[in-house]
Design a protein around this motif. Structure first.
Motif, PDB file in Angstrom:
ATOM      1  N   SER A 174       0.830  -1.205   0.000  1.00  0.00           N
ATOM      2  CA  SER A 174       0.000   0.000   0.000  1.00  0.00           C
ATOM      3  C   SER A 174       0.867   1.258   0.000  1.00  0.00           C
ATOM      4  CB  SER A 174      -0.918  -0.017   1.227  1.00  0.00           C
ATOM      5  OG  SER A 174      -1.764   1.094   1.232  1.00  0.00           O
ATOM      6  N   ILE A 175       1.938   1.254   0.776  1.00  0.00           N
ATOM      7  CA  ILE A 175       2.840   2.411   0.838  1.00  0.00           C
ATOM      8  C   ILE A 175       3.467   2.668  -0.534  1.00  0.00           C
ATOM      9  CG2 ILE A 175       5.013   3.271   1.817  1.00  0.00           C
ATOM     10  CD1 ILE A 175       4.233   1.698   4.401  1.00  0.00           C
ATOM     11  N   MET A 176       3.887   1.610  -1.208  1.00  0.00           N
ATOM     12  CA  MET A 176       4.491   1.772  -2.534  1.00  0.00           C
ATOM     13  C   MET A 176       3.476   2.279  -3.557  1.00  0.00           C
ATOM     14  SD  MET A 176       7.631   1.176  -1.993  1.00  0.00           S
ATOM     15  CE  MET A 176       8.419   1.006  -3.593  1.00  0.00           C
ATOM     16  N   THR A 177       2.214   1.893  -3.405  1.00  0.00           N
ATOM     17  CA  THR A 177       1.170   2.439  -4.276  1.00  0.00           C
ATOM     18  C   THR A 177       1.031   3.937  -4.054  1.00  0.00           C
ATOM     19  OG1 THR A 177      -0.017   0.328  -4.260  1.00  0.00           O
ATOM     20  CG2 THR A 177      -1.275   2.282  -4.913  1.00  0.00           C
ATOM     21  N   GLY A 178       1.063   4.357  -2.787  1.00  0.00           N
ATOM     22  CA  GLY A 178       1.023   5.784  -2.478  1.00  0.00           C
ATOM     23  C   GLY A 178       2.203   6.526  -3.065  1.00  0.00           C
ATOM     24  N   ASP A 221       8.646   5.508 -13.247  1.00  0.00           N
ATOM     25  CA  ASP A 221       7.511   4.682 -12.840  1.00  0.00           C
ATOM     26  C   ASP A 221       7.835   3.201 -13.012  1.00  0.00           C
ATOM     27  OD1 ASP A 221       4.669   4.473 -11.982  1.00  0.00           O
ATOM     28  OD2 ASP A 221       4.451   3.553 -13.963  1.00  0.00           O
ATOM     29  N   LEU A 222       8.463   2.860 -14.127  1.00  0.00           N
ATOM     30  CA  LEU A 222       8.881   1.463 -14.333  1.00  0.00           C
ATOM     31  C   LEU A 222       9.854   1.022 -13.236  1.00  0.00           C
ATOM     32  CD1 LEU A 222       9.539   1.010 -18.168  1.00  0.00           C
ATOM     33  CD2 LEU A 222       7.670   0.081 -16.806  1.00  0.00           C
ATOM     34  N   GLY A 223      10.784   1.902 -12.873  1.00  0.00           N
ATOM     35  CA  GLY A 223      11.726   1.590 -11.807  1.00  0.00           C
ATOM     36  C   GLY A 223      11.034   1.394 -10.474  1.00  0.00           C
ATOM     37  N   LEU A 224      10.034   2.211 -10.197  1.00  0.00           N
ATOM     38  CA  LEU A 224       9.288   2.080  -8.938  1.00  0.00           C
ATOM     39  C   LEU A 224       8.489   0.788  -8.909  1.00  0.00           C
ATOM     40  CD1 LEU A 224       8.922   3.589  -6.314  1.00  0.00           C
ATOM     41  CD2 LEU A 224       7.012   4.806  -7.327  1.00  0.00           C
ATOM     42  N   VAL A 225       7.905   0.402 -10.035  1.00  0.00           N
ATOM     43  CA  VAL A 225       7.174  -0.871 -10.124  1.00  0.00           C
ATOM     44  C   VAL A 225       8.141  -2.038  -9.909  1.00  0.00           C
ATOM     45  CG1 VAL A 225       5.923  -2.408 -11.693  1.00  0.00           C
ATOM     46  CG2 VAL A 225       5.310   0.008 -11.558  1.00  0.00           C
ATOM     47  N   ALA A 226       9.322  -1.960 -10.517  1.00  0.00           N
ATOM     48  CA  ALA A 226      10.319  -3.029 -10.338  1.00  0.00           C
ATOM     49  C   ALA A 226      10.805  -3.088  -8.892  1.00  0.00           C
ATOM     50  CB  ALA A 226      11.498  -2.807 -11.291  1.00  0.00           C
TER      51      ALA A 226
END
Length: 192
Positions: A112-116, A171-176
């Protein structure tokens, strides 16, 4: 943008955690969040200019303020959604109460934190670029503004494309990073 997003993440996770585990903290910050929730984020730029003048500080403050809300809300709800059985199990295994947040609650709420953080990343760039257009001497936002004002639309669109590419790869880096940090959870593969 990166400085503001980092500060926003640290402050937002701290506030969201405090709200989830302390009623007085929740009572104090929930009123502020309700009051500022519908505030248009670009309106933070003139406020920052008023408080800090023109420069890098204005950009950083505007980004921090824009990033705070999604990080606080997702951290708060992520911690509230942690199954109580995890907390009881940790306490039964003699985990000290002051370590529950770091050892149990934050790791369990990490998705949840990473989604935020991912939502805050988008807000941060929107506000950061708007702040650069209005109140900075350099940056991609300033380039877009200057080239647009001069009628050099090819350079302006090149700067816009560069900006889109940077945000896309961040964004791709954050998803990875999220997938890496949450590799121990089966549900991550279904949400990325």
């Amino acid at each position: 943008c990166f400085l503001g997003l980092t500060l926003g993440a640290v402050i937002g996770i701290s506030i969201g955690s405090g709200m989830a585990i302390s009623r007085p903290v929740n009572s104090f910050f929930s009123h502020l969040i309700k009051a500022t929730y519908s505030l248009p984020k670009p309106s933070l730029v003139p406020l920052s200019i008023l408080w800090f003048g023109v420069g890098t500080a204005t950009n950083a403050v505007a980004v921090v303020l824009a990033a705070l809300l999604p990080i606080v809300i997702y951290t708060y709800h992520g911690i509230l959604d942690v199954p109580q059985v995890l907390v009881w199990s940790a306490l039964a295994m003699d985990t000290p109460r002051h370590q529950l947040v770091w050892r149990i609650l934050l790791p369990a709420a990490l998705q949840s934190i990473m989604t935020g953080l991912r939502i805050a990343l988008g807000f941060s760039f929107v506000i950061g670029i708007a702040a650069e257009m209005i109140a900075a001497n350099f940056g991609i936002g300033k380039l877009i503004s200057v080239y647009g004002g001069l009628g050099s639309y090819d350079f302006m669109f090149a700067a816009v494309i560069l900006l889109v590419a940077v945000v896309y790869f961040l964004d791709l880096g954050l998803v990875a990073l999220t997938a890496h940090l949450l590799r121990w959870q089966d549900s991550v593969q279904h949400h990325a």
